[in-house]
Design an enzyme around this catalytic site. Structure first.
Site, short mmCIF file in Angstrom:
data_model
loop_
_atom_site.label_atom_id
_atom_site.label_comp_id
_atom_site.label_asym_id
_atom_site.label_seq_id
_atom_site.Cartn_x
_atom_site.Cartn_y
_atom_site.Cartn_z
N GLU A 95 -3.14 -5.81 3.95
CA GLU A 95 -3.55 -6.17 5.27
C GLU A 95 -4.97 -5.57 5.39
O GLU A 95 -5.29 -4.72 5.05
CB GLU A 95 -2.68 -5.00 6.36
CG GLU A 95 -1.34 -5.65 6.67
CD GLU A 95 -0.46 -4.54 7.45
OE1 GLU A 95 -1.10 -3.92 8.16
OE2 GLU A 95 0.67 -4.51 7.03
N CYS A 108 -11.63 -3.14 8.22
CA CYS A 108 -10.83 -1.90 7.64
C CYS A 108 -9.76 -2.67 6.35
O CYS A 108 -9.35 -3.78 6.64
CB CYS A 108 -9.97 -1.63 8.52
SG CYS A 108 -8.57 -0.23 8.02
N CYS A 115 1.80 2.91 -0.88
CA CYS A 115 1.14 4.13 -0.76
C CYS A 115 2.19 5.38 -1.41
O CYS A 115 3.09 5.16 -0.96
CB CYS A 115 0.55 4.54 0.73
SG CYS A 115 -0.50 5.79 0.50
N CYS A 119 3.15 10.34 3.95
CA CYS A 119 2.72 10.88 5.14
C CYS A 119 3.99 10.40 6.14
O CYS A 119 4.16 9.23 5.99
CB CYS A 119 1.44 10.51 5.53
SG CYS A 119 0.08 11.06 4.94
N CYS A 122 3.59 7.34 8.79
CA CYS A 122 2.93 6.02 8.38
C CYS A 122 3.78 5.02 7.64
O CYS A 122 4.57 5.44 6.96
CB CYS A 122 1.78 6.54 7.35
SG CYS A 122 0.79 5.17 6.79
N CYS A 336 -1.22 0.95 10.26
CA CYS A 336 -1.22 0.59 8.85
C CYS A 336 0.15 0.04 8.20
O CYS A 336 1.05 0.89 8.72
CB CYS A 336 -1.74 1.70 8.12
SG CYS A 336 -3.25 1.92 7.98
N1 SAH Z 1 -4.88 7.19 2.80
C1 SAH Z 1 -5.97 7.30 3.74
C2 SAH Z 1 -6.43 6.00 4.41
C3 SAH Z 1 -5.28 5.05 4.85
S1 SAH Z 1 -4.63 5.80 6.48
C4 SAH Z 1 -6.05 8.20 4.42
O1 SAH Z 1 -5.08 8.92 4.60
O2 SAH Z 1 -6.89 8.64 5.27
C5 SAH Z 1 -6.05 5.24 7.69
C6 SAH Z 1 -5.76 6.44 8.89
O3 SAH Z 1 -4.53 6.18 9.81
C7 SAH Z 1 -5.37 7.66 8.31
O4 SAH Z 1 -5.82 9.12 9.09
C8 SAH Z 1 -3.78 7.85 8.73
O5 SAH Z 1 -3.24 9.28 8.93
C9 SAH Z 1 -3.54 7.37 10.06
N2 SAH Z 1 -2.26 6.52 10.26
C10 SAH Z 1 -1.48 6.26 9.57
N3 SAH Z 1 -0.34 5.76 10.32
C11 SAH Z 1 -0.57 6.07 11.48
C12 SAH Z 1 0.09 5.59 12.85
N4 SAH Z 1 1.26 5.17 12.95
N5 SAH Z 1 -0.60 6.11 13.72
C13 SAH Z 1 -1.80 6.59 13.91
N6 SAH Z 1 -2.61 6.65 12.58
C14 SAH Z 1 -1.87 6.32 11.63
#
Ligand code: SAH
Length: 349
Positions: A95, A108, A115, A119, A122, A336
């Site tokens: 995406e 973006c 990944c 987390c 996510c 994401c």
């Molecule tokens: N792996 C990298 C970049 C990708 S995620 C990182 O962790 O920074 C981009 C951002 O979106 C990160 O800050 C992540 O924690 C956040 N993110 C992921 N899922 C999310 C969600 N469901 N709601 C809000 N932010 C989210």
């Protein structure tokens, strides 16, 4: 017999690989620049490269392919945000999100298919990591979205699917390619890499790309709380992470941003705001508060607006610059990895 599968992907070659390939065909080095410029202009075949002699175009076409990503889906939000699902040559998809701001258009982009970071809030990590994206694929995300939208993309954030620092070499090669002056010539200062906090790579990145902006996904100011949300915190505890961030700022002089996703009842209490303020006070930084975009497969809920405002006000009044990120594209699966999952693009068994 030559077909797409027996040909070598020319885009996969870096500059020295391209020079070697052309030298083997008895070509002078300026051909490398000519051909690469065509690739930046979106050429899909050597046949389109009109300033290259016909015989060479044919030879190149016999030996090399020029694959590109394809647009599988575009969702357009009422606020102008466009979300792309792009198909990769191996059938997977990733995406990209194109956002329109007053200062320009920002894309973006994704760095991996899935990944591995895990987390818990996510969507990108739910099926694990299938593979790293190659540098040419990341560049193609940029080129394809620019071409499809007809917009000049002035900024890039590496905040899509994947962890950029878990794909470090391809990330660096992508940054060199997108910066290459005869191609797109994007300024490093207009690029932001976001990481969940892989400490050794934060240090290395300060050496390798001091002009590129860094964003750290923090999400908690307490070690146990952060571990519960982000497994990477076990490998790189907060104390080490913050030390590496301070070194980065000293080395680069750049203001770092911290991403903090507000999750109701998990990390959004006044206590949390207090801990965060004392952790970051005195640092050259900015906190981006993001209200969680709920993911269907998890129980997490977004903090309500008044909580988010309280959190921001606390930080601001205690010397830590903070803002609540405007949520763009909420009507189009903005979190994401959601679109890829929904479309079965993960191809995971
Ligand atoms: N792996 C990298 C970049 C990708 S995620 C990182 O962790 O920074 C981009 C951002 O979106 C990160 O800050 C992540 O924690 C956040 N993110 C992921 N899922 C999310 C969600 N469901 N709601 C809000 N932010 C989210």
């Amino acid at each position: 017999m030559s077909d797409q599968n027996t040909k070598i992907n020319f885009k996969k070659l870096d500059q020295s690989g391209r020079l070697e390939a052309l030298a083997a065909l008895g070509q002078p080095s300026f051909r490398e620049k000519q051909i690469s410029e065509w690739i930046y202009r979106g050429a899909e075949s050597f046949k389109d490269m009109t300033n290259i002699p016909g015989a060479l175009r044919e030879k190149l076409d016999e030996a090399y392919s020029l694959p590109s990503l394809c647009v599988r889906t575009v969702q357009q939000s009422s606020d102008g945000t466009r979300k792309y699902l792009l198909g990769l040559p191996d059938g997977n998809s990733v995406e990209c999100v194109l956002m329109r701001y007053e200062y320009g258009n920002s894309l973006c982009i994704s760095t991996q298919v899935g990944c591995a970071m895990g987390c818990s809030f996510c969507a990108s990590t739910l099926g694990g990591k299938l593979r790293d994206l190659e540098a040419w694929e990341m560049l193609d995300e940029y080129l394809v979205c620019g071409k499809d939208s007809g917009l000049r993309i002035s900024h890039i954030v590496l905040m899509g699917i994947g962890e950029p620092f878990d794909n470090y070499d391809n990330l660096c090669e992508f940054l060199r390619r997108v910066h290459w002056p005869p191609g797109e010539g994007l300024s490093f200062r207009n690029i932001t890499v976001s990481t969940c906090g892989i400490v050794p790579k934060i240090r290395r990145f300060a050496e390798d790309f001091p002009q590129v902006n860094l964003a750290i996904s923090l999400h908690a100011a307490d070690q146990a709380e952060r571990e519960a949300l982000m497994p990477v915190a076990k490998a790189y505890p907060l104390e080490e992470l913050l030390a590496a961030c301070k070194e980065h700022t000293e080395k680069t002089g750049r203001r770092m941003s911290f991403e903090y996703t507000l999750i109701s009842g998990k990390n959004d209490s006044p206590e949390d705001a207090k801990r965060l303020a004392s952790l970051l006070r005195g640092m050259l930084c900015h906190v981006n508060l993001i209200r969680l975009n709920p993911v269907a497969e998890t129980d997490y809920e977004s903090s309500d607006r008044s909580r988010a405002l309280q959190f921001r006000d606390y930080l601001e009044s205690h010397g830590v610059p903070a803002s609540i990120r405007r949520t763009l594209g909420q009507d189009i699966d903005a979190a994401c990895g959601q679109l890829r999952k929904k479309q079965g693009g993960a191809q995971a068994k």
